[in-house]
Write an enzyme that holds these catalytic residues in place. Structure first.
Site, PDB file in Angstrom:
ATOM      1  N   LYS A 109     -27.981 -13.223  -4.771  1.00 29.79           N
ATOM      2  CA  LYS A 109     -27.764 -14.412  -3.955  1.00 29.79           C
ATOM      3  C   LYS A 109     -29.077 -14.970  -3.384  1.00 29.79           C
ATOM      4  O   LYS A 109     -29.161 -16.154  -3.087  1.00 29.79           O
ATOM      5  CB  LYS A 109     -26.787 -14.100  -2.821  1.00 29.79           C
ATOM      6  CG  LYS A 109     -25.447 -13.565  -3.348  1.00 29.79           C
ATOM      7  CD  LYS A 109     -24.296 -14.309  -2.842  1.00 29.79           C
ATOM      8  CE  LYS A 109     -22.958 -14.041  -3.499  1.00 29.79           C
ATOM      9  NZ  LYS A 109     -22.720 -12.783  -4.186  1.00 29.79           N
TER      10      LYS A 109
HETATM   11  C1  LIG Z   1     -21.767 -12.572  -5.195  1.00 28.98           C
HETATM   12  C2  LIG Z   1     -21.952 -11.389  -6.098  1.00 28.98           C
HETATM   13  C3  LIG Z   1     -21.345 -11.299  -7.378  1.00 28.98           C
HETATM   14  C4  LIG Z   1     -20.409 -12.367  -7.906  1.00 28.98           C
HETATM   15  O1  LIG Z   1     -21.018 -13.599  -8.180  1.00 28.98           O
HETATM   16  P1  LIG Z   1     -20.158 -14.946  -8.243  1.00 28.98           P
HETATM   17  O2  LIG Z   1     -21.124 -16.039  -8.328  1.00 28.98           O
HETATM   18  O3  LIG Z   1     -19.361 -14.955  -6.953  1.00 28.98           O
HETATM   19  O4  LIG Z   1     -19.255 -14.833  -9.437  1.00 28.98           O
HETATM   20  C5  LIG Z   1     -21.614 -10.183  -8.163  1.00 28.98           C
HETATM   21  N1  LIG Z   1     -22.397  -9.192  -7.716  1.00 28.98           N
HETATM   22  C6  LIG Z   1     -22.990  -9.223  -6.501  1.00 28.98           C
HETATM   23  C7  LIG Z   1     -23.835  -8.078  -6.077  1.00 28.98           C
HETATM   24  C8  LIG Z   1     -22.799 -10.319  -5.652  1.00 28.98           C
HETATM   25  O5  LIG Z   1     -23.382 -10.334  -4.431  1.00 28.98           O
END
Ligand SMILES: *Cc1c(COP(=O)(O)O)cnc(C)c1O
Length: 463
Positions: A109
């Site tokens: 993120k």
């Molecule tokens: C947010 C997240 C995901 C999922 O990603 P999306 O964009 O919501 O599909 C997968 N792994 C981790 C560690 C995340 O923080």
């Protein structure tokens, strides 16, 4: 480049306005009016650094920003990463692992939220005004969003988390940020309660305007845009070492934001053979891609909590393309879904292969890669790897060459150390996280009550 709403009831807006808008006023999500085609540009991009590539890709979408400003924002946003390559690709067994977790909070993120934080600051500098970000988190988004805007002028961030229900490390990562503009709220309730409070407050348009509320969740177009870059970057790295003309990506999926970026990149012309969509037991999306039925189930808690989601907010963007950009039909489908918790579409999409990696498979996959390759996968990445193994390099005929598989690694294993210990018997460490043990924290406890949250916002933002 202008942006439109999937629901078709919004006048087109520029990129910077799209960023400030978040969710469209007609309830839809914003998308570029048309997707640029990059087929002829690829050859010229292959030796660019991550930042140079980010500039080339993003400048196609940010036509209301001067080139130097965009360059500066990109440089600043990725200067906080711990890997020089930003998103390095490592070979592990037959797979190529794209490590997306070298940012400040050790989850993918950061790639979008470091950029979005700087972009918000830039827009406020140009246009004046202030921004009060309100968000709800079950863990990763909160700390990455806080880290993206900590200490910034004219921005406050309020993050609600369910008291005592996030992992201790995730809670520490959020509450140990002591900047004056950061407010952590421990809500006496569940994550769903937090999300409900947030949606209800955003639904009051007058309050939203009066208090300049803004959103950092993945409905914001800038997040999707920032995530397109690493698909290009990793394609070039894998092409360098294998000579492949095509690749496939495996993406551990929750809210459909990460894999949506891959889908858009494929439409733009990057040669992607398959997008492997991997879910945990919360499998609404893998069921959809195998049956055409999108129907809500109950959320279950798993070892990969950032994927414990049933209603994927970015799915609407995909659906818009899937049904031929028909906004009227899309609105009908979404209204029906809001009413009944289900929708279905005809046909199939050959670009996607979808599967589920359950808890036992997740643990077995972490154990296997740890034992055989001395590489520790976090549980989210392990779901993606487990599902990728089911589809790995599958050629449609024996004469076709196998296609390299790039697995997106979305978090550092030390963020989810309980799962790692359960799988391997060993504790995963990261020096940044170890430091948190004795860190000072600040957090306010608050009732699961909308009036209390509003009062809190008002008291902290009154000037
Ligand atoms: C947010 C997240 C995901 C999922 O990603 P999306 O964009 O919501 O599909 C997968 N792994 C981790 C560690 C995340 O923080």
């Amino acid at each position: 480049m202008k942006y439109i709403s999937t629901r078709g009831q919004m006048e087109p807006v520029s990129f910077l306005d799209a960023v400030m808008t978040g969710l469209a006023p007609d309830g839809g999500l914003l998308l570029p009016e048309n997707l640029p085609s990059i087929g002829s540009k690829l050859e010229g991009w292959k030796n660019l650094t991550y930042q140079e590539l980010a500039f080339e890709v993003m400048s196609l979408f940010t036509t209301d920003m001067p080139a130097d400003d965009l360059k500066h924002l990109i440089e600043k946003s990725y200067s906080t990463f711990r890997a020089e390559e930003i998103t390095p690709v490592v070979s592990v067994g037959d797979l190529h692992i794209l490590e997306l977790w070298h940012g400040p909070t050790l989850a993918f993120k950061d790639i979008a939220l470091q950029f979005l934080g700087n972009l918000f600051e830039y827009i406020l500098e140009k246009r004046g005004g202030e921004l009060n970000i309100l968000g709800a988190t079950s863990g990763d988004t909160g700390s990455a969003a806080i880290c993206g805007v900590r200490g910034k002028e004219n921005i406050n961030i309020f993050i609600m988390h369910p008291e005592g229900r996030t992992s201790p490390i995730q809670e520490k990562q959020m509450t140990s940020v002591l900047d004056d503009n950061v407010f952590n709220l421990a809500v006496d309730g569940t994550f769903d309660d937090c999300q409900h409070l947030m949606k209800s407050i955003f639904g009051d348009v007058a309050f939203k305007h009066e208090h300049s509320l803004g959103s950092v969740n993945s409905v914001n177009w800038a997040r999707v845009l920032a995530q397109t870059v690493y698909y290009f970057y990793s394609f070039f790295r894998v092409q360098e070492c294998t000579g492949a003309k095509e690749v496939q990506f495996s993406v551990p999926t929750g809210n459909f934001g990460d894999i949506l970026a891959g889908y858009l990149v494929a439409q733009m012309g990057l040669p992607i053979k398959k997008l492997i969509l991997a879910t945990n037991e919360n499998n609404i999306l893998s069921r959809f891609f195998n049956s055409g039925e999108y129907s809500m189930g109950d959320v279950v808690s798993t070892l990969s909590p950032s994927m414990d989601i049933q209603v994927a907010s970015n799915f609407e963007r995909y659906l818009y393309y899937r049904i031929g950009k028909d906004s009227a039909k899309l609105s009908e489908l979404m209204d029906g879904f809001a009413e009944t918790g289900a929708l279905s579409v005809e046909g199939s999409d050959d670009l996607f292969a979808a599967g589920e990696g359950n808890t036992a498979e997740t643990l077995a996959t972490i154990r296997k890669y740890h034992a055989e390759f001395d590489y520790t996968l976090d549980p989210h990445t392990a779901v993606g790897v487990a599902v990728a193994e089911k589809f790995e390099g599958r050629a449609s005929s024996p004469s076709e060459p196998l296609v390299p598989t790039i697995c997106l690694a979305t978090a550092h294993p030390a963020k989810f150390t309980e799962a790692i210990e359960q799988a391997t018997g060993e504790v995963a460490h990261h020096p940044e996280l170890d430091k948190l043990a004795d860190a000072e924290t600040r957090c306010d406890s608050i009732a699961n009550d909308e009036a209390d949250i509003r009062d809190y916002l008002i008291s902290k933002t009154a000037t």
